[in-house]
Design a protein around this motif. Structure first.
Motif, short mmCIF file in Angstrom:
data_model
loop_
_atom_site.label_atom_id
_atom_site.label_comp_id
_atom_site.label_asym_id
_atom_site.label_seq_id
_atom_site.Cartn_x
_atom_site.Cartn_y
_atom_site.Cartn_z
N CYS A 296 0.92 -1.25 -0.04
CA CYS A 296 -0.02 0.08 -0.03
C CYS A 296 0.83 1.33 0.02
CB CYS A 296 -1.05 0.09 1.35
SG CYS A 296 -0.09 -0.28 2.72
N CYS B 149 1.26 -0.02 9.24
CA CYS B 149 -0.10 0.37 8.41
C CYS B 149 -0.19 1.98 8.52
CB CYS B 149 -1.16 0.07 9.24
SG CYS B 149 -2.97 0.48 8.68
N CYS C 234 -0.89 -7.49 5.32
CA CYS C 234 -0.85 -6.37 6.31
C CYS C 234 -1.83 -7.32 7.31
CB CYS C 234 -1.30 -5.24 6.06
SG CYS C 234 -2.94 -5.00 5.79
N LYS D 23 -5.43 3.95 11.21
CA LYS D 23 -6.29 3.17 10.33
C LYS D 23 -6.31 1.68 10.74
CE LYS D 23 -6.53 1.31 5.66
NZ LYS D 23 -6.20 1.30 4.22
FE1 F3S Z 1 -1.70 -0.84 4.02
FE2 F3S Z 1 -3.19 -2.65 5.25
FE3 F3S Z 1 -3.04 -0.43 6.54
S1 F3S Z 1 -3.08 -2.13 3.17
S2 F3S Z 1 -2.97 1.24 4.79
S3 F3S Z 1 -1.41 -1.50 5.94
S4 F3S Z 1 -4.76 -1.66 6.46
#
Ligand code: F3S
Length: 390
Positions: free
Chosen positions: A119, A289, A346, A366
């Motif tokens: 991501c 994340c 993730c 998040k």
């Molecule tokens: Fe990436 Fe998973 Fe967080 S896709 S933004 S690590 S929820």
């Protein structure tokens, strides 16, 4: 909506069934949102990669697209998959889940999509420039691209991103147009925010209030790139923010004259942090994340070097970043302490709940939101040093 001859040919099915279907999706979207034309995109990020988010129907759709001859026309790369492609057995991912996940990945590969599984494409060299039109799908990457890089993308869904990749264009509406990019809510930050968990809480607080609007921050004096990615990710999760500005930091700062003003003070952030988690000992702590940068992995390695962790630890990142961290010796330091550097997936898109985890710690706004709602976890929210040595 005006189409070029070439776009009309795609719509007529002259380049095959899959391309026709993709163009139909783009034209339908363009009509709904009042686009005047299609615009070319320089890159596409495709989300809905994990079996958890795709489901069987999603994989069937991908297989149908492959059968119909779908091939991407622009640089296209993948969001995190449902598993670490190298460590899934060792990490005890369920077999059926792994099988279906690999089938989905296989479809994407056959369409010519790069298996980046991250991501944070901007951390592995994919960095569109200010004003460049792209079609990205993962909400934190969309926010980072629009805000920190100054590129132009709507928050694409799985099918619309894939359609843009196959046709090389996207309908010209929303955040591709300058007139839709002014901030309608100015956020005055009256406290110093220093940590990732602090930026996550700020993002959660502002996301809750801004909803789909574009916040413009004043009062954030210093923010590292990693903290901006965490701020944007949290606002996208707690609201649906796809663009924000930080005065003196982001390349653009465009504010409407009629913008609402809100203020954030220290006690509001502290209250937000309290609301984001429970006070328990986590079984697993997850960092990354959005996916961790090389510098964040280095920070974790420095923190745990020569120590034993009080719980499991996953540092989620892109495979390419993991390779670099491995060469620098950070991966083995984290492993010696009892942690893992996890690539390709993730904490949210992997089957955490199926793997038996119930209480998970994180320092990301998040992750705090989705670990609770999408993974049925009790969330422990805080700074990494307070989580892993609990
Ligand atoms: Fe990436 Fe998973 Fe967080 S896709 S933004 S690590 S929820």
């Amino acid at each position: 909506m005006e189409l070029t001859n070439q776009e009309q040919e795609l719509l007529n099915g002259e380049k095959g069934q899959a391309t026709q279907k993709a163009m139909q999706i783009l034209v339908a979207l363009g009509k709904i949102y009042g686009a005047d034309k299609m615009i070319r995109v320089s890159s596409v990020q495709v989300a809905a990669v994990s079996y958890k988010t795709l489901g069987d129907a999603g994989i069937e759709y991908l297989e149908e697209m492959v059968k119909g001859g779908a091939k991407v026309q622009v640089k296209t790369f993948l969001n995190p998959a449902g598993l670490d492609r190298d460590q899934w057995k060792q990490m005890k991912f369920p077999e059926k889940f792994a099988k279906r996940s690999f089938e989905a990945l296989d479809c994407y590969q056959k369409m010519g999509i790069a298996m980046t599984c991250t991501c944070t494409p901007y951390l592995i060299g994919i960095q569109p420039k200010v004003g460049e039109h792209i079609a990205w799908a993962e909400s934190s990457a969309v926010s980072f691209a629009n805000s920190v890089l100054g590129a132009r993308t709507n928050r694409e869904g799985g099918p619309s991103a894939l359609a843009a990749a196959i046709c090389g264009v996207t309908p010209n509406y929303g955040l591709h147009l300058d007139e839709n990019r002014a901030s309608e809510v100015t956020v005055k930050v009256e406290t110093e925010v220093k940590t990732s968990a602090g930026f996550g809480a700020l993002g959660a607080f502002v996301g809750n209030q801004a909803k789909h609007r574009h916040p413009s921050f004043i009062g954030i004096k210093n923010a590292k790139q990693d903290q901006l990615k965490g701020l944007g990710a949290a606002m996208a999760a707690w609201g649906s923010v796809a663009l924000y500005y930080v005065k003196g930091i982001t390349p653009e700062y465009i504010v409407s004259d009629s913008a609402e003003q809100i203020t954030v003070e220290k006690n509001e952030l502290e209250e937000m942090k309290e609301k984001m988690g429970v006070k328990e000992k986590p079984e697993l702590v997850t960092i990354g994340c959005p996916h961790a940068s090389f510098e964040e992995i280095e920070e974790v390695a420095n923190l745990v070097k020569g120590k034993k962790l009080g719980c499991k630890l996953w540092v989620c990142t892109a495979k390419k970043t993991k390779e670099k961290a491995k060469q620098a010796g950070f991966v083995s330091i984290i492993e010696e302490a009892g942690g893992k550097v996890v690539a390709d997936t993730c904490m949210v898109v992997c089957p955490l709940e199926e793997m038996g985890y119930k209480i998970t710690g994180c320092n990301s706004g998040k992750a705090a939101k989705y670990l609770a709602s999408a993974c049925k976890q009790k969330v422990v929210y805080g700074n990494i040093e307070d989580l892993v040595f609990k």
